[in-house]
Design a protein around this motif. Structure first.
Motif, short mmCIF file in Angstrom:
data_model
loop_
_atom_site.label_atom_id
_atom_site.label_comp_id
_atom_site.label_asym_id
_atom_site.label_seq_id
_atom_site.Cartn_x
_atom_site.Cartn_y
_atom_site.Cartn_z
N PHE A 95 33.07 -12.54 34.85
CA PHE A 95 34.20 -12.26 35.76
C PHE A 95 35.48 -11.90 35.03
N LYS A 96 35.53 -12.16 33.73
CA LYS A 96 36.77 -11.91 32.98
C LYS A 96 37.19 -10.45 33.06
N ASP A 97 36.23 -9.55 33.22
CA ASP A 97 36.53 -8.12 33.24
C ASP A 97 37.50 -7.76 34.36
N ALA A 118 42.42 -16.81 22.76
CA ALA A 118 41.51 -17.85 22.31
C ALA A 118 40.37 -17.82 23.31
N SER A 119 39.17 -18.23 22.88
CA SER A 119 38.09 -18.11 23.85
C SER A 119 36.90 -18.99 23.53
N THR A 120 36.25 -19.45 24.61
CA THR A 120 34.93 -20.07 24.46
C THR A 120 33.86 -18.98 24.42
N GLY A 121 34.26 -17.72 24.52
CA GLY A 121 33.33 -16.62 24.32
C GLY A 121 33.49 -15.45 25.27
N ASN A 122 33.51 -15.71 26.56
CA ASN A 122 33.55 -14.59 27.51
C ASN A 122 34.87 -13.83 27.50
N THR A 123 35.96 -14.56 27.42
CA THR A 123 37.25 -13.88 27.36
C THR A 123 37.29 -12.97 26.14
N SER A 124 36.79 -13.47 25.00
CA SER A 124 36.84 -12.65 23.78
C SER A 124 35.95 -11.41 23.91
N SER A 168 38.15 -27.53 18.97
CA SER A 168 37.72 -26.96 20.25
C SER A 168 38.57 -25.75 20.63
N PHE A 169 38.23 -25.16 21.75
CA PHE A 169 39.00 -24.07 22.35
C PHE A 169 40.48 -24.43 22.44
N ASP A 170 40.75 -25.68 22.79
CA ASP A 170 42.15 -26.10 23.02
C ASP A 170 43.02 -25.87 21.78
N PRO A 220 32.60 -23.16 38.61
CA PRO A 220 32.90 -24.01 37.46
C PRO A 220 34.37 -23.90 37.08
N ILE A 221 34.92 -25.00 36.59
CA ILE A 221 36.30 -24.99 36.09
C ILE A 221 36.29 -25.21 34.58
N GLY A 222 37.01 -24.35 33.86
CA GLY A 222 37.15 -24.53 32.42
C GLY A 222 38.63 -24.66 32.10
N ASN A 223 39.25 -23.51 31.81
CA ASN A 223 40.69 -23.51 31.57
C ASN A 223 41.46 -23.45 32.90
N ALA A 224 40.71 -23.38 33.99
CA ALA A 224 41.23 -23.58 35.35
C ALA A 224 42.04 -22.43 35.93
N GLY A 225 41.81 -21.23 35.41
CA GLY A 225 42.50 -20.08 35.97
C GLY A 225 41.81 -19.51 37.19
N ASN A 226 40.50 -19.41 37.12
CA ASN A 226 39.77 -18.68 38.15
C ASN A 226 39.87 -19.33 39.53
N THR A 282 28.92 -24.29 27.03
CA THR A 282 30.03 -24.10 26.07
C THR A 282 31.21 -23.33 26.69
N ALA A 283 30.96 -22.51 27.70
CA ALA A 283 32.05 -21.73 28.32
C ALA A 283 33.13 -22.65 28.89
N ILE A 284 32.72 -23.82 29.36
CA ILE A 284 33.67 -24.74 30.00
C ILE A 284 33.86 -26.02 29.18
N ARG A 285 33.66 -25.88 27.88
CA ARG A 285 33.86 -27.00 26.97
C ARG A 285 35.34 -27.04 26.59
N PRO A 330 24.79 -21.16 31.32
CA PRO A 330 24.83 -22.56 31.77
C PRO A 330 26.08 -22.93 32.60
N ALA A 331 27.25 -22.48 32.19
CA ALA A 331 28.46 -22.85 32.94
C ALA A 331 28.35 -22.41 34.40
N SER A 332 27.75 -21.25 34.60
CA SER A 332 27.63 -20.72 35.96
C SER A 332 26.69 -21.56 36.81
N ALA A 358 28.73 -17.30 40.35
CA ALA A 358 27.96 -17.29 39.09
C ALA A 358 28.77 -16.45 38.11
N THR A 359 29.49 -17.16 37.23
CA THR A 359 30.56 -16.53 36.46
C THR A 359 30.11 -15.63 35.30
N GLY A 360 28.90 -15.91 34.75
CA GLY A 360 28.47 -15.12 33.60
C GLY A 360 26.96 -14.95 33.53
N1 F0G Z 1 32.38 -19.73 33.65
C1 F0G Z 1 32.31 -18.99 32.55
C2 F0G Z 1 31.05 -18.29 32.25
C3 F0G Z 1 33.44 -18.91 31.69
O1 F0G Z 1 33.36 -18.17 30.59
C4 F0G Z 1 34.61 -19.63 32.00
C5 F0G Z 1 35.77 -19.61 31.12
C6 F0G Z 1 34.62 -20.38 33.19
C7 F0G Z 1 33.49 -20.40 33.98
C8 F0G Z 1 35.82 -21.15 33.60
O2 F0G Z 1 36.83 -20.33 34.11
O3 F0G Z 1 38.68 -21.01 32.61
O4 F0G Z 1 39.13 -19.78 34.71
O5 F0G Z 1 38.37 -22.14 34.78
N2 F0G Z 1 35.77 -19.12 29.95
C9 F0G Z 1 36.95 -18.95 29.12
C10 F0G Z 1 36.64 -18.09 27.92
C11 F0G Z 1 37.65 -20.19 28.79
O6 F0G Z 1 37.30 -18.20 26.89
O7 F0G Z 1 35.75 -17.25 28.03
P1 F0G Z 1 38.35 -20.84 34.05
#
Ligand code: F0G
Length: 390
Positions: A95-97, A118-124, A168-170, A220-226, A282-285, A330-332, A358-360
């Motif tokens: 979804f980052k696109d 900075a990224s857990t992968g998808n943003t990068s 970590s990402f943080d 899923p919530i990671g950095n909590a933007g979406n 790992t995306a939401i670690r 997995p995060a999705s 399903a985010t990724g």
């Molecule tokens: N799902 C996937 C596959 C992600 O890559 C991320 C975030 C989230 C959910 C959570 O979204 O941060 O808006 O709450 N990935 C970021 C990254 C942190 O660097 O790719 P969020």
């Protein structure tokens, strides 16, 4: 002017400026649409090509679009009243696109020397692809050893400069926040950039366009933007008369990285951050989600819900989605794991319509896919015998 920027902490307002990422008080900024854009309707939107820019009246004006046709992802029906919004179908597989097409267009139009995240992968992965498309260089900071293989491969492939950070990402995000800005010419593309989130709100527009506003959206919530981006999207539809209701937002976090889910459940004003976040997803670690004020507000305003799921539940949901033909990372799968808990706990009622984000894509994290059970044949004859015996 379509927008003003408002601080979610102190309320101070600014003129819209791509480089204005934080308030002087340190608070997060939100782009607020000043008045209803003229002429918008579903008929107008539907007359255009599917994707993020179909909704251009509700997005920042850019000088030149950096786009690869992102958005317009499939909404797959799993069963009666349950859909999966498959964001893995975006150009770089997440979804980052949606955010990058907006934010990289702004970066390019405002003289950024380079983009950084900075990224857990998808943003990068997304940043490096969209920067390449824009013809500007990208720098990505990654937590060492904790980025799924597919995502790292994408950053390499698209020519990003990669900095690995122990921790970590943080920790990586802390560095980005220090170095990014107009002075350095490094344009930040993490989700504390409010312009990026404007692109992500189109997830809400597409869902409403296709099936109307559901009762629940689970993600899923990671950095909590979406979560706040999607909530903002639904709120704008209602405000501008394009929808007559709002969904409830549900956020799912993994046991070892659940500061927001726990804060919401315990009614805390602020999350208790996690110093050593851990999960197979790992995306939401992430232990210190920077967008927590926006996420808690979205949860509260939408009369939402949070779930904390175990890695085992994520593994099971990942497998079950795959067996239904939907390959996610997995995060999705946390979305489905959270949904299952909500049904068990009676939070989701009979007949309520639910969309799981399903985010990724599954290919992001090939190492998470179980070893195959294979039979081997030395030639065609043996292969035929084996096939007949399966
Ligand atoms: N799902 C996937 C596959 C992600 O890559 C991320 C975030 C989230 C959910 C959570 O979204 O941060 O808006 O709450 N990935 C970021 C990254 C942190 O660097 O790719 P969020």
């Amino acid at each position: 002017m379509l927008y003003k920027l408002r601080c979610v902490k102190c309320g101070r307002e600014y003129e819209p400026d791509p480089w204005r990422i934080r308030c002087d008080c340190g608070g997060l900024l939100e782009p607020v649409i000043v008045r209803k854009p003229t002429g918008i309707s579903w008929t107008l939107f539907r007359s255009r090509k599917l994707g993020v820019w179909r909704y251009e009246e509700l997005l920042p004006k850019v000088k030149g679009r950096v786009t690869m046709g992102e958005g317009g992802t499939p909404l797959i029906k799993l069963k009666e009243n349950l859909w999966v919004k498959f964001e893995g179908a975006n150009p770089t597989g997440s979804f980052k696109d949606r955010g990058m097409t907006v934010a990289v267009s702004l970066a390019k139009g405002s003289g950024a020397k380079s983009v950084i995240c900075a990224s857990t992968g998808n943003t990068s992965a997304s940043v490096s692809a969209y920067a390449a498309r824009a013809g500007i260089s990208s720098i990505v900071l990654l937590p060492r050893g904790k980025v799924a293989r597919g995502k790292l491969a994408q950053a390499i492939l698209h020519g990003a400069k990669i900095v690995e950070v122990d921790g970590s990402f943080d920790e990586a995000l802390k560095a980005v926040m220090r170095v990014a800005g107009k002075e350095s010419g490094l344009y930040p593309l993490n989700s504390f950039n409010p312009w990026r989130l404007e692109g992500q709100k189109t997830i809400a527009f597409e869902i409403a366009d296709e099936i109307g506003v559901p009762d629940w959206v689970i993600l899923p919530i990671g950095n909590a933007g979406n979560i706040s981006a999607i909530w903002k999207g639904f709120k704008e539809l209602k405000r501008f008369g394009l929808a007559d209701k709002l969904p409830r937002m549900a956020g799912v976090q993994a046991e070892g990285a659940a500061p927001i889910a726990r804060a919401f459940r315990e009614g805390l004003k602020e999350p208790e951050f996690v110093d050593n976040p851990e999960t197979v997803a790992t995306a939401i670690r992430i232990g210190r989600p920077v967008n927590w004020p926006k996420a808690l507000a979205a949860l509260k305003e939408s009369d939402g819900w949070t779930e904390v799921v175990s890695d085992e539940e994520i593994v099971r949901a990942h497998r079950d989605l795959a067996r239904a033909g939907i390959g996610v990372e997995p995060a999705s799968a946390a979305s489905l794991a959270g949904y299952r808990r909500m049904v068990r706990e009676g939070i989701i009622k009979e007949g309520e319509r639910v969309v799981l984000i399903a985010t990724g894509h599954a290919l992001k994290d090939p190492d998470f896919i179980p070893e195959p059970e294979v039979v081997r044949a030395k030639d065609a004859d043996e292969a035929v015998r084996l096939v007949m015996s399966l």
